[in-house]
Design a protein around this motif. Structure first.
Motif, PDB file in Angstrom:
ATOM      1  N   GLU A 154       0.855  -1.170   0.000  1.00 18.92           N
ATOM      2  CA  GLU A 154       0.000   0.000   0.000  1.00 18.92           C
ATOM      3  C   GLU A 154       0.896   1.225   0.000  1.00 18.92           C
ATOM      4  OE1 GLU A 154      -4.035  -1.265   2.345  1.00 18.92           O
ATOM      5  OE2 GLU A 154      -2.313  -0.664   3.559  1.00 18.92           O
ATOM      6  N   ARG A 155       0.726   2.085  -0.969  1.00 25.78           N
ATOM      7  CA  ARG A 155       1.560   3.265  -1.101  1.00 25.78           C
ATOM      8  C   ARG A 155       0.802   4.454  -0.511  1.00 25.78           C
ATOM      9  NH1 ARG A 155       2.000  -0.545  -4.763  1.00 25.78           N
ATOM     10  NH2 ARG A 155       3.994  -1.034  -5.753  1.00 25.78           N
ATOM     11  N   LEU A 156       1.281   4.919   0.635  1.00 28.05           N
ATOM     12  CA  LEU A 156       0.649   6.008   1.365  1.00 28.05           C
ATOM     13  C   LEU A 156       1.611   7.191   1.417  1.00 28.05           C
ATOM     14  CD1 LEU A 156      -0.758   3.850   4.307  1.00 28.05           C
ATOM     15  CD2 LEU A 156      -1.945   4.539   2.217  1.00 28.05           C
ATOM     16  N   GLY A 157       1.564   8.006   0.356  1.00 32.47           N
ATOM     17  CA  GLY A 157       2.516   9.106   0.268  1.00 32.47           C
ATOM     18  C   GLY A 157       3.924   8.580   0.138  1.00 32.47           C
ATOM     19  N   ARG A 158       4.780   9.009   1.086  1.00 35.71           N
ATOM     20  CA  ARG A 158       6.170   8.543   1.046  1.00 35.71           C
ATOM     21  C   ARG A 158       6.368   7.259   1.843  1.00 35.71           C
ATOM     22  NH1 ARG A 158      10.016  13.935   1.658  1.00 35.71           N
ATOM     23  NH2 ARG A 158       9.289  14.984  -0.242  1.00 35.71           N
ATOM     24  N   THR A 159       5.344   6.787   2.463  1.00 40.52           N
ATOM     25  CA  THR A 159       5.467   5.553   3.238  1.00 40.52           C
ATOM     26  C   THR A 159       4.735   4.418   2.529  1.00 40.52           C
ATOM     27  OG1 THR A 159       3.472   5.994   4.534  1.00 40.52           O
ATOM     28  CG2 THR A 159       5.570   6.875   5.379  1.00 40.52           C
TER      29      THR A 159
END
Length: 302
Positions: A49-54
């Motif tokens: 799961e790509r949550l912004g930079r995390t």
């Protein structure tokens, strides 16, 4: 699914980011991302799961991670086992060698090789060059040691050393007291030679042709030992490898060099280009089979 895709997946999961994973794997970040996408397409599941930079693992990613880590551990173990086996020469090696070399060169070299690499199973086949080439091309042999020329589009050749050919004469011959012979001395001498299927016979024929010698061939034989006995009996002269004079000289035969033109043969190793030499093969070429004979020939020439 490919190993490098799993490597990249585990790196991203363990480092927590694509950039750090790319640095760890020594690849560009776009390349790493592309392989992760291919892996996801093949599995039909998103792994991160790509949550912004995390990023964080999806349920599918969490399920895959321990399995991927286990597979990579097994893969590294297999690589290490193969590497260790090669370093320790744990393998089988089928070697072909022509009779005129095997008789004088190989016993010492074979013993030295087995002493240094006892975990290698060495199989030796002695035959004429033509027969050895057939077995080399069909992968029955890994390597042959023979005398040049050897030409075939499927083979690779490596020169090992050059060996002079000497003129063998009976001790009772008028020329036996000479330290060396002239080409003119050979014009009317009867010649004893190996059969035509031996490369040494072909080399002697080529030398005589190049030097405009027309010797009368009075006998062809299957081995050099018979030729030596016939020379000793006064039936004729012969061109023989220097190694024969060094290792098994006949008491009633003398061995002389030619002054104007020195015949020689080039000893080579040959292998199938699709099966390049393993470390064991290369090690064999470095044993006394080659090195000790080089030293002996050099000392004889000095």
């Amino acid at each position: 699914m490919e190993i490098h895709q799993l490597l990249y997946f585990v790196a991203v999961a363990e480092t927590g980011g694509f950039s750090r994973a790319a640095q760890r794997c020594a690849v560009s970040q776009p390349s790493l991302s592309q392989q992760i996408i291919k892996l996801e397409h093949e599995l039909g599941q998103s792994l991160f799961e790509r949550l912004g930079r995390t990023i964080r693992l999806t349920t599918a990613g969490q399920a895959l991670l321990p399995q991927a880590q286990q597979l990579l551990a097994q893969w590294r173990s297999i690589k290490q086992h193969v590497s260790d086996s090669v370093e320790q020469h744990v393998c089988r090696l089928a070697l072909g060698i022509i009779p005129t070399i095997a008789q004088h060169f190989f016993p010492h070299g074979s013993a030295a090789f087995q002493q240094h690499y006892p975990r290698t199973t060495l199989t030796i086949v002695e035959h004429t060059t033509s027969q050895l080439l057939i077995q080399l091309i069909d992968y029955s042999l890994d390597l042959i040691i023979a005398s040049a020329p050897i030409e075939h589009p499927l083979l690779q050749i490596e020169s090992l050393f050059h060996e002079p050919l000497l003129v063998a004469l009976p001790t009772t011959h008028a020329y036996a007291q000479r330290s060396a012979l002239q080409l003119n001395d050979l014009y009317h001498m009867p010649l004893l030679a190996l059969h035509d299927d031996h490369c040494l016979s072909q080399q002697v024929d080529a030398f005589c042709y190049e030097q405009h010698l027309e010797p009368q061939i009075v006998g062809r034989f299957t081995n050099l030992a018979t030729i030596q006995r016939c020379v000793a009996a006064g039936l004729g002269m012969a061109f023989v490898p220097q190694s024969l004079a060094q290792t098994e000289p006949h008491p009633n035969v003398v061995y002389r060099r030619l002054v104007e033109a020195q015949p020689h043969r080039r000893i080579v190793a040959a292998w199938h280009h699709q099966r390049p030499p393993s470390n064991s093969v290369l090690a064999l070429l470095k044993t006394n089979l080659v090195q000790s004979q080089k030293a002996e020939i050099k000392s004889q020439n000095s």
